[in-house]
Design a protein around this motif. Structure first.
Motif, PDB file in Angstrom:
ATOM      1  N   UNK A   1      -0.122  -5.570   7.989  1.00 34.52           N
ATOM      2  CA  UNK A   1      -0.857  -5.958   7.749  1.00 34.52           C
ATOM      3  C   UNK A   1      -1.422  -6.495   6.325  1.00 34.52           C
ATOM      4  N   UNK A   2      -1.490  -7.706   6.008  1.00 33.23           N
ATOM      5  CA  UNK A   2      -2.111  -8.828   4.814  1.00 33.23           C
ATOM      6  C   UNK A   2      -3.521  -8.357   3.576  1.00 33.23           C
ATOM      7  N   UNK A   3      -3.194  -7.430   3.198  1.00 34.44           N
ATOM      8  CA  UNK A   3      -4.748  -7.790   2.503  1.00 34.44           C
ATOM      9  C   UNK A   3      -4.784  -8.784   1.283  1.00 34.44           C
ATOM     10  N   UNK A   4      -5.956  -9.136   0.717  1.00 38.51           N
ATOM     11  CA  UNK A   4      -6.203 -10.020  -0.182  1.00 38.51           C
ATOM     12  C   UNK A   4      -7.526  -9.923  -1.048  1.00 38.51           C
ATOM     13  N   UNK A   5      -8.136 -10.352  -2.048  1.00 33.55           N
ATOM     14  CA  UNK A   5      -8.864 -10.109  -2.069  1.00 33.55           C
ATOM     15  C   UNK A   5      -8.704  -8.492  -3.315  1.00 33.55           C
ATOM     16  N   UNK A   6     -10.213  -8.346  -4.182  1.00 33.20           N
ATOM     17  CA  UNK A   6      -9.851  -7.521  -5.142  1.00 33.20           C
ATOM     18  C   UNK A   6      -8.880  -6.325  -4.688  1.00 33.20           C
ATOM     19  N   UNK A   7      -8.997  -6.007  -2.977  1.00 36.46           N
ATOM     20  CA  UNK A   7      -9.029  -4.301  -3.105  1.00 36.46           C
ATOM     21  C   UNK A   7      -7.288  -4.729  -2.736  1.00 36.46           C
ATOM     22  N   UNK A   8      -6.732  -5.709  -2.915  1.00 37.70           N
ATOM     23  CA  UNK A   8      -5.126  -5.787  -2.729  1.00 37.70           C
ATOM     24  C   UNK A   8      -4.725  -5.079  -4.584  1.00 37.70           C
ATOM     25  N   UNK A   9      -5.186  -5.184  -5.082  1.00 36.30           N
ATOM     26  CA  UNK A   9      -4.949  -4.808  -6.399  1.00 36.30           C
ATOM     27  C   UNK A   9      -5.059  -2.896  -6.458  1.00 36.30           C
TER      28      UNK A   9
ATOM     29  N   UNK B   1      -9.893  -9.215   3.815  1.00 38.85           N
ATOM     30  CA  UNK B   1     -10.244  -9.375   3.170  1.00 38.85           C
ATOM     31  C   UNK B   1     -10.977  -8.494   2.475  1.00 38.85           C
ATOM     32  N   UNK B   2      -9.901  -7.852   1.355  1.00 41.81           N
ATOM     33  CA  UNK B   2     -10.910  -6.356   0.600  1.00 41.81           C
ATOM     34  C   UNK B   2     -11.715  -6.298  -0.235  1.00 41.81           C
ATOM     35  N   UNK B   3     -13.233  -6.819  -0.522  1.00 42.98           N
ATOM     36  CA  UNK B   3     -14.266  -6.915  -1.780  1.00 42.98           C
ATOM     37  C   UNK B   3     -15.209  -6.341  -0.983  1.00 42.98           C
TER      38      UNK B   3
ATOM     39  N   UNK C   1     -11.332   6.057  -0.864  1.00 42.47           N
ATOM     40  CA  UNK C   1     -10.397   5.175  -0.733  1.00 42.47           C
ATOM     41  C   UNK C   1      -9.545   5.639   0.245  1.00 42.47           C
ATOM     42  N   UNK C   2      -9.277   6.630   0.621  1.00 45.58           N
ATOM     43  CA  UNK C   2      -8.574   7.756   1.652  1.00 45.58           C
ATOM     44  C   UNK C   2      -9.364   7.188   3.018  1.00 45.58           C
ATOM     45  N   UNK C   3     -10.959   7.358   2.998  1.00 50.32           N
ATOM     46  CA  UNK C   3     -11.544   6.719   4.156  1.00 50.32           C
ATOM     47  C   UNK C   3     -11.855   5.719   4.961  1.00 50.32           C
TER      48      UNK C   3
ATOM     49  N   UNK D   1     -11.199 -13.523  14.149  1.00 52.55           N
ATOM     50  CA  UNK D   1     -11.507 -11.748  15.184  1.00 52.55           C
ATOM     51  C   UNK D   1     -11.862 -10.969  14.303  1.00 52.55           C
ATOM     52  N   UNK D   2     -12.924 -10.295  14.071  1.00 53.63           N
ATOM     53  CA  UNK D   2     -12.475  -9.282  12.821  1.00 53.63           C
ATOM     54  C   UNK D   2     -13.306  -7.986  13.216  1.00 53.63           C
ATOM     55  N   UNK D   3     -13.820  -7.264  12.382  1.00 56.73           N
ATOM     56  CA  UNK D   3     -14.547  -6.277  12.629  1.00 56.73           C
ATOM     57  C   UNK D   3     -15.023  -5.899  11.101  1.00 56.73           C
ATOM     58  N   UNK D   4     -16.208  -6.266  11.164  1.00 51.81           N
ATOM     59  CA  UNK D   4     -17.211  -5.937   9.770  1.00 51.81           C
ATOM     60  C   UNK D   4     -17.141  -4.676   8.916  1.00 51.81           C
ATOM     61  N   UNK D   5     -16.230  -4.336   8.209  1.00 53.35           N
ATOM     62  CA  UNK D   5     -16.621  -3.195   7.643  1.00 53.35           C
ATOM     63  C   UNK D   5     -16.530  -2.540   6.417  1.00 53.35           C
ATOM     64  N   UNK D   6     -17.522  -1.571   5.918  1.00 50.35           N
ATOM     65  CA  UNK D   6     -18.289  -0.828   4.430  1.00 50.35           C
ATOM     66  C   UNK D   6     -16.744  -0.769   3.518  1.00 50.35           C
ATOM     67  N   UNK D   7     -16.978  -1.937   2.817  1.00 49.63           N
ATOM     68  CA  UNK D   7     -15.817  -2.101   1.560  1.00 49.63           C
ATOM     69  C   UNK D   7     -16.073  -1.642   0.288  1.00 49.63           C
ATOM     70  N   UNK D   8     -15.392  -1.841  -0.780  1.00 48.95           N
ATOM     71  CA  UNK D   8     -15.506  -1.698  -2.233  1.00 48.95           C
ATOM     72  C   UNK D   8     -16.675  -1.423  -2.775  1.00 48.95           C
TER      73      UNK D   8
END
Length: 485
Positions: A397-405, A255-257, A372-374, A292-299
């Motif tokens: 891997x299914x990417x959803x949210x704003x990062x899917x664009x 979930x990429x936001x 983006x690369x990191x 079951x997930x990890x929280x990562x700094x995103x966009x």
């Protein structure tokens, strides 16, 4: 024609009201109202203007009525961990403090001197983040807590304001790091540590519970359609996972936001020693699942850079400029605490690279590519970790949210992770919110059929690994993280 559904979907930087109907077996989704959100420094803390959010919800609902929709079902989802303290008179005691506020800087260390991390993880299965509700309440004003009749998570509070009915929805409650993983109740020992009691939380309910109609006082004040509120999966990530098409075998989601949440959907939680060591979380999902997930700094990082460049460039323009730069010119631990809420993100990224003796990104394109690369390397690294913890290979891997664009980042991720990536829908959070309402109302039978409908309703882009490109980058990045952590 199916019933009309409205998703109130509010993130850290913006909110919107999305309207949906089922037409010819497909979800028809349209944005009806969008508004800004953000915290501001007030009364000694970074705070959310919760009344502003309420006003914007009613503004959007009036637009929906004016567009000719006289009766709707409505669900609310927002970010997690933050809460509103409500007094005996049923009114909020203050505007809620934002999770990025510095009051919890030492809270986790202080609390875990009294209760071990091992106990907390065994009981809750939730990852350790210094802004979890547990540590926020630990840092909370004790006199204010003594005056508190009810503690409500943000979406539950918004539902309460609309209907007068108070609940604690379980997907969001789990993020507090106070909910017992197997009993489904708040853990008394942890509540004692933060000077609150279980009866200060409204009753726990599952996603898909009918909350009730909008209070009469609001229908007298505003020109609203007839509304029934459904308590959906109120944590936006929980809604986003519901709204994931789930393409491929042994699939994971991203979930990429503002935040990136990478994980997989389980029927049984995984809180063994490996998951504890890697700080994986077991947040509750809809319909008897665990996230079951990890929280990562995103966009968040690129959002800050965009703002610091005075919004001169759109996200699409930044991605286009990044595509002209070489990736992996520097390695960055995107989850370093220094990037959580820096005064200046550009300066923080540059300082990090200078301190670690690496090439310093200067131009907007170089900064965007560094981010983006990191992020793609971090995602690939976490997929490897999940393989080891779960004992099987995650294929897609299914990417959803704003990062899917962001096609550039999706392709980099596919290549360095050596896995197929499916991107979309970008509106997965609103879609998941709507889908839970539809299942509650009987328009969709279950989550499995819902995901088929989602897959057939929105364009899902497929990225495959580029053979021979960026070989060894993930190994080098993993080594960099070992040395620098």
């Amino acid at each position: 024609m199916s019933k009309t559904y409205v998703a109130v979907d509010i993130g850290a930087s913006s909110g919107r009201l999305m309207l949906a109907q089922l037409k010819d077996g497909k979800l028809d989704l349209q944005e009806m109202h969008r508004f800004k959100n953000g915290f501001k420094f007030s009364q000694g803390h970074d705070r959310w203007d919760i009344d502003h959010l309420v006003d914007e919800i009613f503004c959007g609902l009036e637009k929906i009525k004016q567009a000719g929709y006289d009766e709707v079902s409505l669900g609310i989802d927002t970010w997690a961990v933050d809460y509103v303290l409500v007094g005996e008179n049923g009114e909020k005691l203050q505007d809620p403090v934002a999770y990025r506020d510095e009051r919890t800087k030492e809270s986790m260390g202080d609390l875990t001197t009294n209760v071990s991390k091992e106990y907390i993880y065994e009981k809750t299965g939730i990852q350790f983040l210094n802004f979890n509700t547990l540590y926020q309440l630990f840092a909370e004003d004790k006199e204010l807590l003594a005056k508190t009749a009810k503690i409500m998570m943000i979406p539950d509070y918004l539902g309460y304001v609309l209907t007068g009915n108070a609940v604690t929805e379980i997907t969001n409650a789990s993020t507090t790091q106070m909910l017992s993983l197997r009993e489904g109740l708040f853990d008394e020992k942890l509540l004692e540590q933060v000077n609150v009691s279980a009866n200060q939380f409204p009753k726990l309910v599952d996603a898909g519970t009918v909350l009730g109609p909008v209070d009469l006082k609001w229908t007298e004040k505003y020109d609203l359609p007839k509304i029934e509120v459904v308590t959906v999966a109120t944590h936006d990530t929980a809604s986003a996972v519901v709204g994931t098409a789930g393409e491929g075998h042994n699939w994971a989601y991203l979930s990429s936001g503002t935040w990136s949440l990478i994980g997989t959907e389980l029927k049984v939680p995984e809180n063994g020693p490996e998951a504890f060591a890697e700080n994986y979380t077991n947040e509750w999902g809809a319909y008897g699942t665990y996230r079951f997930l990890k929280n990562i700094m995103g966009l968040w990082m690129i959002q800050c850079v965009k703002r610091e460049l005075n919004d001169e460039y759109s996200f699409a323009q930044l991605a286009e400029m990044a595509s002209k730069e070489e990736p992996f010119q520097q390695y960055i631990d995107v989850n370093d605490d220094r990037f959580t809420n820096p005064e200046n993100m550009i300066a923080e990224i540059q300082a990090y690279c200078e301190e670690s003796g690496q090439k310093i990104p200067q131009t907007p394109g170089q900064l965007a590519m560094a981010i983006y690369s990191n992020l793609s390397l971090y995602y690939a690294n976490e997929l490897d970790k999940m393989d080891k913890i779960m004992g099987y290979h995650i294929d897609t891997l299914n990417i959803v949210g704003g990062g899917s664009n962001v096609a550039l980042m999706n392709q980099l991720t596919s290549t360095v992770a050596k896995r197929d990536v499916y991107a979309g829908p970008s509106e997965a959070t609103a879609v998941g919110n709507i889908v839970v309402q539809m299942i509650t109302n009987g328009d969709i039978l279950n989550i499995y059929l819902a995901r088929r409908i989602i897959s057939g309703s929105f364009p899902i882009k497929h990225f495959t690994p580029e053979d021979g490109k960026y070989e060894g980058q993930l190994d080098k990045y993993q080594e960099f993280l070992k040395v620098n952590n």
